[in-house]
Design a protein around this motif. Sequence first.
Motif, PDB file in Angstrom:
ATOM      1  N   UNK A 195      36.996  37.231  44.415  1.00 36.04           N
ATOM      2  CA  UNK A 195      37.473  38.558  44.435  1.00 36.04           C
ATOM      3  C   UNK A 195      37.976  38.906  43.108  1.00 36.04           C
ATOM      4  N   UNK A 196      37.991  40.477  42.661  1.00 36.25           N
ATOM      5  CA  UNK A 196      39.022  40.762  41.526  1.00 36.25           C
ATOM      6  C   UNK A 196      40.227  40.674  41.887  1.00 36.25           C
ATOM      7  N   UNK A 197      41.204  40.428  41.016  1.00 32.45           N
ATOM      8  CA  UNK A 197      42.578  40.221  41.007  1.00 32.45           C
ATOM      9  C   UNK A 197      43.249  41.414  41.753  1.00 32.45           C
ATOM     10  N   UNK A 198      42.554  42.722  41.310  1.00 32.91           N
ATOM     11  CA  UNK A 198      42.978  44.112  41.707  1.00 32.91           C
ATOM     12  C   UNK A 198      42.369  44.600  42.819  1.00 32.91           C
ATOM     13  N   UNK A 199      41.254  43.866  43.471  1.00 32.05           N
ATOM     14  CA  UNK A 199      40.664  44.272  44.828  1.00 32.05           C
ATOM     15  C   UNK A 199      40.324  42.915  45.502  1.00 32.05           C
ATOM     16  N   UNK A 200      41.396  42.611  46.419  1.00 31.68           N
ATOM     17  CA  UNK A 200      41.428  41.458  47.002  1.00 31.68           C
ATOM     18  C   UNK A 200      41.631  41.474  48.475  1.00 31.68           C
ATOM     19  N   UNK A 201      41.052  42.183  49.146  1.00 33.56           N
ATOM     20  CA  UNK A 201      41.430  42.310  50.791  1.00 33.56           C
ATOM     21  C   UNK A 201      41.319  41.032  51.518  1.00 33.56           C
ATOM     22  N   UNK A 202      40.207  39.931  51.185  1.00 30.51           N
ATOM     23  CA  UNK A 202      40.000  38.861  51.990  1.00 30.51           C
ATOM     24  C   UNK A 202      41.155  38.004  51.443  1.00 30.51           C
ATOM     25  N   UNK A 203      41.442  37.520  50.426  1.00 29.38           N
ATOM     26  CA  UNK A 203      42.442  36.762  49.894  1.00 29.38           C
ATOM     27  C   UNK A 203      43.852  37.325  50.334  1.00 29.38           C
ATOM     28  N   UNK A 204      44.124  38.296  50.370  1.00 32.48           N
ATOM     29  CA  UNK A 204      45.692  39.012  50.839  1.00 32.48           C
ATOM     30  C   UNK A 204      45.568  38.671  52.415  1.00 32.48           C
ATOM     31  N   UNK A 205      44.388  39.160  53.222  1.00 27.83           N
ATOM     32  CA  UNK A 205      44.311  38.801  54.538  1.00 27.83           C
ATOM     33  C   UNK A 205      44.579  37.570  55.012  1.00 27.83           C
ATOM     34  N   UNK A 206      43.972  36.559  54.022  1.00 25.73           N
ATOM     35  CA  UNK A 206      44.077  34.987  54.376  1.00 25.73           C
ATOM     36  C   UNK A 206      45.809  34.715  54.079  1.00 25.73           C
ATOM     37  N   UNK A 207      46.174  35.088  53.184  1.00 23.24           N
ATOM     38  CA  UNK A 207      47.755  34.873  52.894  1.00 23.24           C
ATOM     39  C   UNK A 207      48.517  35.317  53.989  1.00 23.24           C
ATOM     40  N   UNK A 244      40.657  34.156  43.001  1.00 27.00           N
ATOM     41  CA  UNK A 244      40.662  35.665  42.152  1.00 27.00           C
ATOM     42  C   UNK A 244      40.294  35.362  40.798  1.00 27.00           C
ATOM     43  N   UNK A 245      39.695  36.550  40.337  1.00 29.69           N
ATOM     44  CA  UNK A 245      39.416  36.549  38.906  1.00 29.69           C
ATOM     45  C   UNK A 245      39.868  37.778  38.319  1.00 29.69           C
ATOM     46  N   UNK A 246      40.046  37.784  36.940  1.00 24.77           N
ATOM     47  CA  UNK A 246      40.380  39.069  36.256  1.00 24.77           C
ATOM     48  C   UNK A 246      39.301  39.798  35.599  1.00 24.77           C
ATOM     49  N   UNK A 247      39.335  40.954  35.581  1.00 24.03           N
ATOM     50  CA  UNK A 247      38.414  41.942  35.015  1.00 24.03           C
ATOM     51  C   UNK A 247      37.787  41.409  33.595  1.00 24.03           C
ATOM     52  N   UNK A 248      38.772  40.556  33.006  1.00 22.90           N
ATOM     53  CA  UNK A 248      38.085  40.328  31.549  1.00 22.90           C
ATOM     54  C   UNK A 248      37.108  39.184  31.881  1.00 22.90           C
ATOM     55  N   UNK A 249      37.508  38.449  32.902  1.00 24.15           N
ATOM     56  CA  UNK A 249      36.617  37.325  33.345  1.00 24.15           C
ATOM     57  C   UNK A 249      35.156  37.636  33.928  1.00 24.15           C
ATOM     58  N   UNK A 250      35.322  38.755  34.636  1.00 20.36           N
ATOM     59  CA  UNK A 250      34.325  39.354  35.181  1.00 20.36           C
ATOM     60  C   UNK A 250      33.378  40.255  34.102  1.00 20.36           C
ATOM     61  N   UNK A 251      33.851  40.691  32.990  1.00 18.55           N
ATOM     62  CA  UNK A 251      33.209  41.239  32.154  1.00 18.55           C
ATOM     63  C   UNK A 251      32.476  40.079  31.333  1.00 18.55           C
ATOM     64  N   UNK A 252      33.242  39.123  30.848  1.00 16.85           N
ATOM     65  CA  UNK A 252      32.764  37.882  30.298  1.00 16.85           C
ATOM     66  C   UNK A 252      31.345  37.227  30.874  1.00 16.85           C
TER      67      UNK A 252
END
Length: 305
Positions: A195-207, A244-252
């Motif tokens: 998930x993107x770092x700034x849109x992470x519904x699953x990661x947040x739910x698991x935590x 989680x991945x950053x926007x920069x990583x996604x663009x790359x």
Amino acid sequence: MDWKAEILAAADRINGHAQITPVMQSQSLGLDYPIEMKLEHMQHTGSFKARGAFNTLLSLDVPAAGVVAASGGNHGAAAAYAARALGHPAKIFVPELAGPSKIGLIERIGADLSVVSGEYANALTMARAHEEASGAMQIHAYDAPATVAGQGTCFAEWEAQGLQADTVLVAVGGGGLIAGALAWFQGARKIVAVEPETSCALNSALQAGEPIDVSVSGIAANALGARRIGQICFELAQGMTSVLVSDEAIADAQDKLWQAHRILVEPAGATALAALTSGAYQPEPGERVAVLICGGNIAPDPLSA
């Protein structure tokens, strides 16, 4: 629920309606190991969503009022496409952040489209109000058994095409696609949620130990910007690996796909790959990995001019 049986039934149901998308192996993405990829961005309307939409419409009695769907863009296009193909009227609600490319795609399909302010959750509220007022059938973007089973056909198909990987990386928004992967593989292969770092519904739910509302933003928000993870996905995802991945990583990762293979995808389509190219997920020695390329509705449309 017998998910395997549901997914196999869905595969039979949508046969001839959904595309069989190609697979490939790459050793040209700047990594020292090969990656298997399934190019699901070549599905009807540019994403895997057509599978769930067709399965829903073909497994239920559609009322005369037709169907209604809320979407960040890709699901709306898929629901509109499936409804048109099967002869049903469709009302689609999308948020402004869907962007002109996805909004234009839905308009070209011919659905009755409403663009609402704010994010996906606002569109879902409007879709539910329309459902109650009109009697139209809701096609949920991710949190419905028929949707999950439809998305699961992607992974059943991939396995039949010779998938070798030990680990499959899947981008997550509301969770319908990765729920389909978990429902199909059932532990036979490791599934990694990305998930993107700034849109992470699953990661947040698991935590948090339960689905919670999160804020959404970033370059992939119009596809992966669900405010809350679906309950089906949350239940299937217990104990899984989430990165989680950053926007920069996604663009790359988008750029690497284009430079290496002339594969042009939207940010969501490159998000799972970004976990590998950025090092957010590092395979063990000898671990075979695969990535689902999930969406190709890039904005702006590169040929619009």
